[in-house]
Scaffold this motif. Structure first.
Motif, short mmCIF file in Angstrom:
data_model
loop_
_atom_site.label_atom_id
_atom_site.label_comp_id
_atom_site.label_asym_id
_atom_site.label_seq_id
_atom_site.Cartn_x
_atom_site.Cartn_y
_atom_site.Cartn_z
N GLU A 19 0.88 -1.17 0.02
CA GLU A 19 -0.11 0.02 -0.12
C GLU A 19 0.75 1.35 -0.26
N PRO A 20 0.35 2.56 -0.70
CA PRO A 20 -0.99 2.47 -1.23
C PRO A 20 -1.05 2.29 -2.82
N LYS A 21 0.11 1.79 -3.58
CA LYS A 21 0.16 1.82 -4.88
C LYS A 21 -0.28 0.33 -5.43
N TYR A 22 0.12 -0.60 -4.64
CA TYR A 22 -0.09 -2.14 -5.13
C TYR A 22 -1.01 -2.75 -4.07
N THR B 182 15.61 0.97 1.47
CA THR B 182 17.16 0.80 0.55
C THR B 182 17.05 1.50 -0.68
N THR B 183 17.91 1.03 -1.57
CA THR B 183 18.03 1.61 -2.91
C THR B 183 17.68 0.79 -3.84
N TYR B 184 17.17 1.23 -5.10
CA TYR B 184 17.03 0.81 -6.16
C TYR B 184 18.18 -0.24 -6.52
N GLU B 185 19.45 0.24 -6.71
CA GLU B 185 20.62 -0.57 -7.11
C GLU B 185 20.81 -1.78 -6.11
N GLU B 186 20.48 -1.74 -4.73
CA GLU B 186 20.58 -2.73 -3.99
C GLU B 186 19.58 -3.70 -4.03
N LEU B 187 18.45 -3.29 -4.10
CA LEU B 187 17.35 -4.15 -4.29
C LEU B 187 17.67 -5.02 -5.51
N ALA C 69 6.86 -13.09 -11.93
CA ALA C 69 6.69 -12.03 -12.75
C ALA C 69 7.90 -11.10 -12.60
N ARG C 70 8.31 -10.37 -13.63
CA ARG C 70 9.31 -9.59 -13.70
C ARG C 70 8.58 -7.81 -13.32
N PRO C 71 9.29 -7.69 -12.15
CA PRO C 71 8.69 -6.21 -11.63
C PRO C 71 9.39 -5.10 -12.51
N SER C 72 8.38 -4.21 -12.60
CA SER C 72 8.90 -2.82 -13.41
C SER C 72 9.85 -2.06 -12.45
N GLU C 73 10.54 -1.16 -13.39
CA GLU C 73 11.45 -0.13 -12.42
C GLU C 73 10.69 0.65 -11.64
N THR C 74 9.45 1.04 -12.18
CA THR C 74 8.56 1.87 -11.32
C THR C 74 8.46 1.12 -9.73
N ALA C 75 7.84 -0.15 -9.92
CA ALA C 75 7.56 -0.87 -8.77
C ALA C 75 8.86 -1.13 -8.04
N LEU C 76 9.76 -1.48 -8.51
CA LEU C 76 11.16 -1.85 -7.66
C LEU C 76 11.66 -0.50 -7.11
N ARG C 77 11.40 0.89 -7.56
CA ARG C 77 11.85 1.83 -6.90
C ARG C 77 10.87 2.12 -5.65
N PHE C 78 9.62 2.11 -5.91
CA PHE C 78 8.57 2.13 -4.86
C PHE C 78 8.98 1.22 -3.67
N LEU C 79 9.09 -0.10 -4.09
CA LEU C 79 9.53 -1.06 -3.06
C LEU C 79 10.86 -0.85 -2.24
N ALA C 80 11.73 -0.21 -3.06
CA ALA C 80 13.02 0.14 -2.43
C ALA C 80 12.75 1.14 -1.22
#
Length: 457
Positions: free
Chosen positions: A27-30, A59-64, A43-54
């Motif tokens: 929450e609140p996006k997914y 953490t950071t997008y790179e580390e995730l 499923a392969r996550p999108s860059e947008t989703a990964l940056r939100f989850l990071a």
């Protein structure tokens, strides 16, 4: 980036360590169901989703996506900046050793952009030491790795590949590579000063060697007009490097990255000294064509000093051919002879056009002192070097010199053969239009068009 299953396991581990449910993470996006799908690797996550989850996981997008802490990538970029400085101020051998170490680190960390940066650095080092095949391989690999990046980010690799072809004697293909990039810049309106200076200045040499002197002069003037926007950045770049180190030590990674990006841009501008030296060379050539020999010598010596300071032996040799011609015309034969005698070992894969130019001048000097046998030997050597280069204008001129010499020696039939050869080259395409890619190239396709971009500006 790791595969979806590995990233999914990493998301699940970090979520569990933080005591979050799938719904709390989503929450609140997914939705929780979406997180479950990602964690299972289905499923392969999108860059947008990964940056939100990071952000949710702290953490950071790179580390995730890679499993490596973000500071490792920043430290690597800082080290690449140091290597750029080393190439700009030290020797290419020292810089190459450092770039090889950094390439291995970038490959271990799976950082593609940093791998490309290290390969471009290695290509620049190889250009300066004259290892042309090795240089071209590095630039081609870097271009492939940066294929999705905007053209200004690829300009150094493009310029390097073109220069490698130029020094190998593939003049028309070098022009094609550079003009294609300039066309793309014009079409996209990405008028980045650094990229424009790199590409325009790099086009001067092949234009001159092909006899397209108007294009070469125009390119030089455009590059010099842009030069104030890329003035000597060494002190400012050093300041940004120091700031980046301080911020990195304090854990302020995003700010360190921003400062580091400025330093990298400035060191890239520092590398442009080689390109600006070519502009002084072009000005010297123009003065020489108008018999302003004193001004020509001044410009050519400036270019030579700039290139020698950069420890760029092949480029320095190119200028020395032009300087020797000016010295000869000013009556300073001994100085010209001394310069030219050092240039004859460039060979047919490392500056063939300019080694041929040295032989041509030595032939003229031999004629002046009444030694036709030596003159013929130098002219024939020059012809052998030029035949594979595409320098049609130079070939036609040389055939005329050889034919005139043979005719004066009473060898009429041989003189006629030389004249016929010269006429064939004068009629051949290539002096002002571009031909196909060299036969051994398949990676970047074939070129077969003329380019009018420079005249359209």
């Amino acid at each position: 980036m790791d595969d979806p299953a590995t990233i999914g396991c990493r998301i699940q581990r970090m979520r569990t360590e933080l005591g979050l449910t799938q719904r709390q993470l989503a929450e609140p996006k997914y939705t929780a169901a979406h997180i479950s799908t990602l964690e299972s690797g289905k499923a392969r996550p999108s860059e947008t989703a990964l940056r939100f989850l990071a952000g949710q996981l702290g953490t950071t997008y790179e580390e995730l996506t890679t499993g490596h802490p973000a500071y490792l990538a920043t430290e690597l970029r800082l080290a690449l900046t140091d290597a750029q400085r080393l190439l700009a101020t030290g020797t290419p051998e020292q810089a190459a050793l450092r770039y090889r170490e950094l390439l291995a680190d970038a490959e271990r960390l799976a950082l593609v952009t940093e791998q490309a940066a290290a390969r471009i650095g290695l290509g620049d080092c190889a250009l300066e030491t004259g290892e042309l095949a090795q240089a071209r391989a590095h630039f081609e690999k870097a271009e492939r790795q940066l294929a999705t990046e905007p053209l200004p980010r690829r300009a150094r690799a493009i310029r390097g590949r073109a220069v490698a072809h130029l020094l190998a004697g593939e003049l028309r293909y070098a022009c094609y590579v550079l003009e294609t990039a300039l066309d793309e810049l014009a079409a996209s309106e990405l008028r980045d000063p650094d990229a424009l200076v790199l590409l325009y200045a790099a086009s001067i040499s092949p234009y001159m060697d092909m006899g397209a002197h108007a294009r070469a002069a125009h390119a030089a003037e455009v590059a010099l007009a842009l030069a104030p926007q890329v003035s000597d950045p060494a002190l400012v770049a050093g300041m940004h490097r120091s700031v980046a180190r301080t911020l990195l030590a304090e854990g302020r990674i995003a700010e360190a990255d921003a400062s580091l990006a400025k330093a990298q841009e400035l060191y890239q501008q520092l590398h442009l000294r080689t390109e600006l030296a070519h502009c002084h060379w072009m000005r010297g050539y123009v003065h020489a064509q108008h018999d302003a020999l004193e001004e020509a010598e001044t410009e050519l010596r400036t270019a030579r000093e700039m290139l020698a300071a950069k420890r760029a032996p092949l480029f320095t040799a190119q200028v020395e051919v032009e300087l020797a011609d000016v010295l000869r015309r000013r009556g300073r034969q001994e100085e010209a002879q001394e310069l030219l005698s050092r240039l004859l070992d460039l060979g047919d894969t490392r500056g063939a056009v300019h080694a041929a130019g040295a032989h041509r001048l030595l032939g003229l000097m031999a004629e002046d002192r009444g030694d036709p046998a030596s003159a013929e030997e130098h002219y024939v050597s020059a012809l052998g070097l030029l035949e594979r280069s595409g320098a049609a204008g130079d070939l036609a001129d040389l055939c005329t010199l050889l034919g005139d010499l043979l005719r004066r020696m009473g060898r009429t039939e041989a003189a006629m053969d030389a004249y016929r050869t010269g006429l064939c080259h004068r009629a051949a395409p290539g002096t002002t239009t571009l031909g196909p890619a060299p036969g051994n190239l398949t990676t970047f396709g074939n070129a077969g068009r003329g380019a009018a971009y420079l005249f359209a500006l």
